[in-house]
Scaffold this motif. Structure first.
Motif, PDB file in Angstrom:
ATOM      1  N   ARG A   7       0.881  -1.165   0.000  1.00  0.00           N
ATOM      2  CA  ARG A   7       0.000   0.000   0.000  1.00  0.00           C
ATOM      3  C   ARG A   7       0.917   1.212   0.000  1.00  0.00           C
ATOM      4  N   GLY A   8       0.373   2.403  -0.098  1.00  0.00           N
ATOM      5  CA  GLY A   8       1.187   3.611  -0.104  1.00  0.00           C
ATOM      6  C   GLY A   8       1.822   3.887   1.245  1.00  0.00           C
ATOM      7  N   CYS A   9       2.989   4.519   1.214  1.00  0.00           N
ATOM      8  CA  CYS A   9       3.675   4.901   2.452  1.00  0.00           C
ATOM      9  C   CYS A   9       2.900   6.015   3.143  1.00  0.00           C
ATOM     10  N   SER A  10       2.887   5.962   4.449  1.00  0.00           N
ATOM     11  CA  SER A  10       2.286   7.051   5.211  1.00  0.00           C
ATOM     12  C   SER A  10       3.072   7.252   6.499  1.00  0.00           C
ATOM     13  N   GLY A  11       3.029   8.468   6.985  1.00  0.00           N
ATOM     14  CA  GLY A  11       3.717   8.815   8.221  1.00  0.00           C
ATOM     15  C   GLY A  11       5.166   9.216   7.995  1.00  0.00           C
ATOM     16  N   ILE A  12       5.742   9.822   9.023  1.00  0.00           N
ATOM     17  CA  ILE A  12       7.146  10.235   8.956  1.00  0.00           C
ATOM     18  C   ILE A  12       8.013   9.000   8.758  1.00  0.00           C
ATOM     19  N   GLY A  13       8.886   9.042   7.754  1.00  0.00           N
ATOM     20  CA  GLY A  13       9.777   7.926   7.479  1.00  0.00           C
ATOM     21  C   GLY A  13       9.069   6.683   6.991  1.00  0.00           C
ATOM     22  N   ALA A  15       6.299   5.248   8.130  1.00  0.00           N
ATOM     23  CA  ALA A  15       6.082   4.450   9.343  1.00  0.00           C
ATOM     24  C   ALA A  15       5.169   3.260   9.097  1.00  0.00           C
ATOM     25  N   ASP A  16       4.263   3.380   8.122  1.00  0.00           N
ATOM     26  CA  ASP A  16       3.408   2.238   7.802  1.00  0.00           C
ATOM     27  C   ASP A  16       2.923   2.337   6.362  1.00  0.00           C
ATOM     28  N   PHE A  17       2.338   1.250   5.918  1.00  0.00           N
ATOM     29  CA  PHE A  17       1.693   1.230   4.608  1.00  0.00           C
ATOM     30  C   PHE A  17       0.217   1.494   4.854  1.00  0.00           C
ATOM     31  N   SER A  18      -0.288   2.594   4.317  1.00  0.00           N
ATOM     32  CA  SER A  18      -1.644   3.032   4.588  1.00  0.00           C
ATOM     33  C   SER A  18      -2.674   2.029   4.102  1.00  0.00           C
ATOM     34  N   GLN A  19      -3.641   1.800   4.915  1.00  0.00           N
ATOM     35  CA  GLN A  19      -4.790   0.987   4.525  1.00  0.00           C
ATOM     36  C   GLN A  19      -5.956   1.870   4.124  1.00  0.00           C
ATOM     37  N   GLY A  20      -5.727   3.192   4.170  1.00  0.00           N
ATOM     38  CA  GLY A  20      -6.782   4.122   3.812  1.00  0.00           C
ATOM     39  C   GLY A  20      -7.102   4.060   2.332  1.00  0.00           C
ATOM     40  N   SER A  21      -8.263   4.544   1.978  1.00  0.00           N
ATOM     41  CA  SER A  21      -8.669   4.514   0.574  1.00  0.00           C
ATOM     42  C   SER A  21      -8.671   5.899  -0.050  1.00  0.00           C
ATOM     43  N   LEU A  22      -8.172   6.887   0.667  1.00  0.00           N
ATOM     44  CA  LEU A  22      -8.144   8.234   0.138  1.00  0.00           C
ATOM     45  C   LEU A  22      -6.717   8.728   0.014  1.00  0.00           C
ATOM     46  N   ASN A  37       8.998  14.849   5.961  1.00  0.00           N
ATOM     47  CA  ASN A  37       8.283  13.574   6.039  1.00  0.00           C
ATOM     48  C   ASN A  37       9.198  12.379   5.804  1.00  0.00           C
ATOM     49  N   ASN A  38      10.336  12.606   5.139  1.00  0.00           N
ATOM     50  CA  ASN A  38      11.269  11.513   4.842  1.00  0.00           C
ATOM     51  C   ASN A  38      11.991  10.999   6.087  1.00  0.00           C
ATOM     52  N   GLY A  39      12.026  11.773   7.144  1.00  0.00           N
ATOM     53  CA  GLY A  39      12.720  11.339   8.355  1.00  0.00           C
ATOM     54  C   GLY A  39      14.205  11.108   8.119  1.00  0.00           C
ATOM     55  N   GLY A  40      14.797  11.882   7.193  1.00  0.00           N
ATOM     56  CA  GLY A  40      16.218  11.767   6.906  1.00  0.00           C
ATOM     57  C   GLY A  40      16.570  10.656   5.931  1.00  0.00           C
ATOM     58  N   GLU A  45      15.362   4.422   0.461  1.00  0.00           N
ATOM     59  CA  GLU A  45      15.592   3.955   1.830  1.00  0.00           C
ATOM     60  C   GLU A  45      14.288   3.809   2.607  1.00  0.00           C
ATOM     61  N   LEU A  46      13.281   4.636   2.274  1.00  0.00           N
ATOM     62  CA  LEU A  46      11.986   4.521   2.947  1.00  0.00           C
ATOM     63  C   LEU A  46      11.385   3.142   2.732  1.00  0.00           C
TER      64      LEU A  46
END
Length: 131
Positions: A7-13, A15-22, A37-40, A45-46
């Motif tokens: 799924r798409g990346c979400s959160g700083i660095g 942090a998770d693969f979004s389960q959202g649909s938007l 948002n890349n967290g360095g 690397e993300l």
């Protein structure tokens, strides 16, 4: 293609693969590590960092993203409303290494975009990973 798509990346660095649909559920990142948002981390690397709790992921190449469009499999990756934005690819533009290819997955076009413009939000894109 034999690829497994996240799924798409979400959160700083990523942090998770979004389960959202938007699209709004996802986070935009710079190709390099300049956006907060890349967290360095760079976009490659993300995917590879495993901070999202998964390992073995990498940023897809431009041709892999385009093949998902050609095959129509992009619609199976996630809700089409999510992918109305551009996705970063791991492919650097051959004639200018300051640019990487973005792929607009729902429309099937690619464009070169500057890798590091933290103040210009137009150069920030979404990230999806493959393994």
């Amino acid at each position: 293609t034999g690829l497994i798509w996240s799924r798409g990346c979400s959160g700083i660095g990523c942090a998770d693969f979004s389960q959202g649909s938007l699209k709004e559920d996802l986070t935009r990142y710079s190709w390099d590590n300049t956006h907060g948002n890349n967290g360095g981390l760079t976009s490659s690397e993300l995917c590879a960092s495993g901070t999202h709790g998964e390992t073995g992921w990498r940023l897809p190449h431009q041709k892999q993203l385009m093949q998902a469009y050609i095959n129509g499999s992009f619609a199976n990756i996630a809700d089409i409303s999510v992918w109305m934005g551009s996705m970063w690819s791991a492919t650097t533009v051959s004639w200018n290494t300051d640019y990487a290819w973005q792929v607009h997955l729902s429309h099937g076009y690619t464009r070169p975009r500057f890798k590091n413009t933290p103040s210009d939000d137009t150069n920030h894109s979404y990230i999806i990973c493959v393994r």
